[in-house]
Design a protein around this motif. Structure first.
Motif, PDB file in Angstrom:
ATOM      1  N   ASN A 118       0.953  -1.062  -0.124  1.00  0.00           N
ATOM      2  CA  ASN A 118      -0.082  -0.098   0.594  1.00  0.00           C
ATOM      3  C   ASN A 118       1.291   1.014  -0.237  1.00  0.00           C
ATOM      4  OD1 ASN A 118      -2.998  -1.047   0.521  1.00  0.00           O
ATOM      5  ND2 ASN A 118      -1.609  -2.673   1.871  1.00  0.00           N
ATOM      6  N   PRO A 119       1.731   1.225  -0.754  1.00  0.00           N
ATOM      7  CA  PRO A 119       2.715   2.607  -0.922  1.00  0.00           C
ATOM      8  C   PRO A 119       2.402   3.872  -1.081  1.00  0.00           C
ATOM      9  CG  PRO A 119       2.513   2.147  -3.478  1.00  0.00           C
ATOM     10  CD  PRO A 119       2.054   1.106  -2.389  1.00  0.00           C
ATOM     11  N   GLU A 120       0.777   4.034  -1.195  1.00  0.00           N
ATOM     12  CA  GLU A 120      -0.086   5.314  -1.120  1.00  0.00           C
ATOM     13  C   GLU A 120      -0.113   5.606  -0.104  1.00  0.00           C
ATOM     14  OE1 GLU A 120      -3.562   2.580  -1.561  1.00  0.00           O
ATOM     15  OE2 GLU A 120      -0.852   2.529  -1.656  1.00  0.00           O
ATOM     16  N   VAL A 121      -0.387   4.528   1.281  1.00  0.00           N
ATOM     17  CA  VAL A 121      -0.079   5.325   2.656  1.00  0.00           C
ATOM     18  C   VAL A 121       0.760   5.580   2.783  1.00  0.00           C
ATOM     19  CG1 VAL A 121      -0.233   4.339   4.755  1.00  0.00           C
ATOM     20  CG2 VAL A 121      -1.995   3.857   3.628  1.00  0.00           C
ATOM     21  N   VAL A 122       2.500   5.441   2.989  1.00  0.00           N
ATOM     22  CA  VAL A 122       3.745   5.927   2.205  1.00  0.00           C
ATOM     23  C   VAL A 122       3.456   7.452   2.267  1.00  0.00           C
ATOM     24  CG1 VAL A 122       6.236   5.850   2.349  1.00  0.00           C
ATOM     25  CG2 VAL A 122       4.730   3.685   3.153  1.00  0.00           C
ATOM     26  N   VAL A 123       3.393   7.529   1.140  1.00  0.00           N
ATOM     27  CA  VAL A 123       3.819   8.773  -0.250  1.00  0.00           C
ATOM     28  C   VAL A 123       2.428   9.871   0.331  1.00  0.00           C
ATOM     29  CG1 VAL A 123       3.078   9.870  -2.088  1.00  0.00           C
ATOM     30  CG2 VAL A 123       4.028   7.445  -2.106  1.00  0.00           C
ATOM     31  N   ASN A 124       1.225   9.700   1.448  1.00  0.00           N
ATOM     32  CA  ASN A 124       0.665  10.027   1.954  1.00  0.00           C
ATOM     33  C   ASN A 124       1.369  10.662   2.974  1.00  0.00           C
ATOM     34  OD1 ASN A 124      -3.338  10.757   1.597  1.00  0.00           O
ATOM     35  ND2 ASN A 124      -1.523  12.145   2.072  1.00  0.00           N
ATOM     36  N   MET A 125       1.719   9.968   3.761  1.00  0.00           N
ATOM     37  CA  MET A 125       2.276  10.290   4.666  1.00  0.00           C
ATOM     38  C   MET A 125       3.343  11.417   4.843  1.00  0.00           C
ATOM     39  SD  MET A 125       3.089   7.054   6.926  1.00  0.00           S
ATOM     40  CE  MET A 125       1.786   6.396   7.565  1.00  0.00           C
ATOM     41  N   TRP A 126       4.254  10.915   3.834  1.00  0.00           N
ATOM     42  CA  TRP A 126       5.262  12.123   3.116  1.00  0.00           C
ATOM     43  C   TRP A 126       4.392  12.995   3.082  1.00  0.00           C
ATOM     44  CZ3 TRP A 126       7.764   8.290  -0.386  1.00  0.00           C
ATOM     45  CH2 TRP A 126       8.973   7.846   0.412  1.00  0.00           C
ATOM     46  N   GLN A 127       3.094  13.818   1.934  1.00  0.00           N
ATOM     47  CA  GLN A 127       2.594  14.742   1.517  1.00  0.00           C
ATOM     48  C   GLN A 127       2.859  15.576   3.134  1.00  0.00           C
ATOM     49  OE1 GLN A 127      -0.302  12.773  -0.583  1.00  0.00           O
ATOM     50  NE2 GLN A 127       1.047  13.068  -2.849  1.00  0.00           N
ATOM     51  N   ILE A 128       1.975  15.094   3.927  1.00  0.00           N
ATOM     52  CA  ILE A 128       1.556  15.132   5.277  1.00  0.00           C
ATOM     53  C   ILE A 128       2.508  16.165   5.694  1.00  0.00           C
ATOM     54  CG2 ILE A 128       0.091  15.057   7.692  1.00  0.00           C
ATOM     55  CD1 ILE A 128      -1.090  12.736   6.491  1.00  0.00           C
ATOM     56  N   MET A 129       3.127  15.521   5.549  1.00  0.00           N
ATOM     57  CA  MET A 129       4.891  15.893   6.849  1.00  0.00           C
ATOM     58  C   MET A 129       5.608  17.068   5.597  1.00  0.00           C
ATOM     59  SD  MET A 129       6.049  11.965   7.977  1.00  0.00           S
ATOM     60  CE  MET A 129       8.218  13.409   8.323  1.00  0.00           C
ATOM     61  N   GLY A 130       5.142  17.145   4.647  1.00  0.00           N
ATOM     62  CA  GLY A 130       5.844  18.202   3.677  1.00  0.00           C
ATOM     63  C   GLY A 130       7.370  17.540   3.107  1.00  0.00           C
ATOM     64  N   ALA A 131       6.678  16.395   3.228  1.00  0.00           N
ATOM     65  CA  ALA A 131       8.568  16.200   2.516  1.00  0.00           C
ATOM     66  C   ALA A 131       8.922  15.227   1.089  1.00  0.00           C
ATOM     67  CB  ALA A 131       8.711  14.561   3.487  1.00  0.00           C
ATOM     68  N   THR A 132       7.308  16.013  -0.036  1.00  0.00           N
ATOM     69  CA  THR A 132       7.466  15.124  -1.282  1.00  0.00           C
ATOM     70  C   THR A 132       6.628  15.724  -1.858  1.00  0.00           C
ATOM     71  OG1 THR A 132       7.847  13.747  -2.483  1.00  0.00           O
ATOM     72  CG2 THR A 132       5.746  13.326  -0.579  1.00  0.00           C
ATOM     73  N   ASN A 133       7.025  15.725  -3.385  1.00  0.00           N
ATOM     74  CA  ASN A 133       5.967  16.758  -4.402  1.00  0.00           C
ATOM     75  C   ASN A 133       5.577  15.589  -5.483  1.00  0.00           C
ATOM     76  OD1 ASN A 133       6.114  19.165  -3.747  1.00  0.00           O
ATOM     77  ND2 ASN A 133       8.112  19.420  -4.564  1.00  0.00           N
ATOM     78  N   MET A 134       6.084  14.299  -4.439  1.00  0.00           N
ATOM     79  CA  MET A 134       5.426  13.333  -5.719  1.00  0.00           C
ATOM     80  C   MET A 134       4.103  12.811  -5.589  1.00  0.00           C
ATOM     81  SD  MET A 134       6.989   9.482  -4.808  1.00  0.00           S
ATOM     82  CE  MET A 134       6.611   7.764  -5.738  1.00  0.00           C
ATOM     83  N   THR A 135       3.228  12.294  -6.299  1.00  0.00           N
ATOM     84  CA  THR A 135       1.930  11.872  -6.159  1.00  0.00           C
ATOM     85  C   THR A 135       1.906  10.666  -6.240  1.00  0.00           C
ATOM     86  OG1 THR A 135       1.458  11.906  -8.576  1.00  0.00           O
ATOM     87  CG2 THR A 135       1.095  14.024  -7.019  1.00  0.00           C
ATOM     88  N   LEU A 136       1.545   9.410  -6.000  1.00  0.00           N
ATOM     89  CA  LEU A 136       0.944   7.917  -6.622  1.00  0.00           C
ATOM     90  C   LEU A 136      -0.899   7.767  -5.997  1.00  0.00           C
ATOM     91  CD1 LEU A 136       3.075   5.707  -6.740  1.00  0.00           C
ATOM     92  CD2 LEU A 136       2.709   5.269  -5.220  1.00  0.00           C
ATOM     93  N   LYS A 137      -1.500   7.236  -7.000  1.00  0.00           N
ATOM     94  CA  LYS A 137      -2.643   6.971  -7.513  1.00  0.00           C
ATOM     95  C   LYS A 137      -2.430   5.944  -8.033  1.00  0.00           C
ATOM     96  CE  LYS A 137      -6.865   8.642  -9.672  1.00  0.00           C
ATOM     97  NZ  LYS A 137      -7.884   9.716 -10.311  1.00  0.00           N
ATOM     98  N   ARG A 138      -3.515   5.023  -7.107  1.00  0.00           N
ATOM     99  CA  ARG A 138      -3.657   3.601  -7.659  1.00  0.00           C
ATOM    100  C   ARG A 138      -4.648   3.696  -8.698  1.00  0.00           C
ATOM    101  NH1 ARG A 138      -2.917  -1.082  -5.022  1.00  0.00           N
ATOM    102  NH2 ARG A 138      -3.102  -0.235  -2.671  1.00  0.00           N
ATOM    103  N   THR A 139      -4.880   2.661  -9.688  1.00  0.00           N
ATOM    104  CA  THR A 139      -5.235   3.224 -10.887  1.00  0.00           C
ATOM    105  C   THR A 139      -6.247   1.610 -11.565  1.00  0.00           C
ATOM    106  OG1 THR A 139      -2.956   2.628 -12.253  1.00  0.00           O
ATOM    107  CG2 THR A 139      -4.202   5.179 -11.639  1.00  0.00           C
TER     108      THR A 139
END
Length: 301
Positions: A118-139
């Motif tokens: 569930n990498p979207e969970v990890v990436v969303n945590m980074w987004q909340i922390m302001g640590a990334t501009n990356m997006t990751l969407k399950r298709t």
């Protein structure tokens, strides 16, 4: 502990991209004909840096043997014909191959596997922390698309996955300052995982990654002088920091499951069922940890 405290606990040593740059929780494997979820750490590593870079260059001593070992680990006879052909076309003629040494972190196997798939969970945590501009969407059950905010767009597919082995195929494009002209490319990631215990009998996970990258219309001199050294450093740093982050999440779940639950409620870019599953997995691990501590105390006493 408030959510802010949980975030600070996870922040230390995270990728710091602003500076430098569902799936069950059981441990049974799946095949593409079963409706399970995607690999994650490999997906995250791929989305962060694989399609951006792109004859096989590898400066690691014994590179040929390492490359062959990674290829031999791929269960070609268990893949679909389409996946087999796509992967063979890349691993047999990569522009770049990179072998990232094993990274071991203290982590619950169940938490590791959940975040891996569930990498979207990890990436969303980074987004909340302001640590990334990356997006990751399950298709889809096995597919993602991603952007990194600086020119990379990629589509990712998990073609094989067990707790011990994940094989990911990706294709994407890059338009940015690194290259005068944009480029397209394809990659294969082979992620091997081993589960064990530390001398203190703490659960740990060892991950080792091989990246095969095939680029279009990129000269050999540019690859050798610029992309290969840059890729080597970027892949290894991002992979290691991602592994450490997953370990921190696991350790914080043991210490503060209620804080993690509050954080989970803030994951706005994650499907509700995945958020709820994260809460359940975290609560289960917290209960297990409490039971382990009690057993240890009983032994001591």
């Amino acid at each position: 502990m408030p959510v802010g405290g949980v975030l600070e606990g996870m922040r230390g040593g995270i990728m710091r991209k602003t500076e430098s740059t569902r799936g069950g929780t059981d441990r049974q494997g799946w095949r593409p004909n079963r409706r399970e979820t995607l690999s994650a750490m490999a997906a995250v590593a791929s989305a962060v840096m694989a399609p951006r870079f792109g004859v096989a260059f590898d400066l690691v001593p014994g590179a040929n043997a390492l490359r062959e070992s990674a290829i031999e680990a791929i269960p070609f006879d268990e893949l679909t014909d389409e996946s087999r052909q796509r992967i063979l076309s890349i691993v047999n003629r990569p522009t770049i191959h990179r072998h990232v040494p094993s990274q071991t972190v203290e982590c619950s196997p169940d938490i590791h596997l959940f975040l891996l798939r569930n990498p979207e969970v990890v990436v969303n945590m980074w987004q909340i922390m302001g640590a990334t501009n990356m997006t990751l969407k399950r298709t889809g059950p096995f597919t993602f698309n991603s952007t990194d905010g600086v020119g990379t767009k990629s589509n990712l597919e998990l073609v094989y996955g067990t707790p011990e082995l994940h094989v990911l195929y990706g294709e994407g494009s890059y338009e940015g300052s690194l290259l005068k002209r944009g480029t397209t490319g394809r990659c294969v990631l082979v992620l091997k995982s081993r589960y064990g215990n530390s001398p203190e009998q703490r659960a740990n996970v060892s991950n080792q990654l091989d990246l095969f990258l095939q680029l279009d219309n990129v000269g050999a001199e540019l690859v050798a002088k610029t992309l290969q050294p840059m890729l080597a450093k970027t892949v290894e740093n991002n992979f290691n920091e991602t592994a450490k982050f997953v370990g921190r999440v696991s350790q914080l779940i043991e210490k503060n499951s209620s804080g993690i639950e509050r954080l989970a409620r803030r994951l706005s870019n994650v499907e509700p069922e995945t958020r709820e599953e994260f809460v359940r997995v975290a609560a289960k691990r917290s209960e297990e940890h409490t039971s382990e501590l009690q057993s240890h105390l009983n032994l001591v006493c």
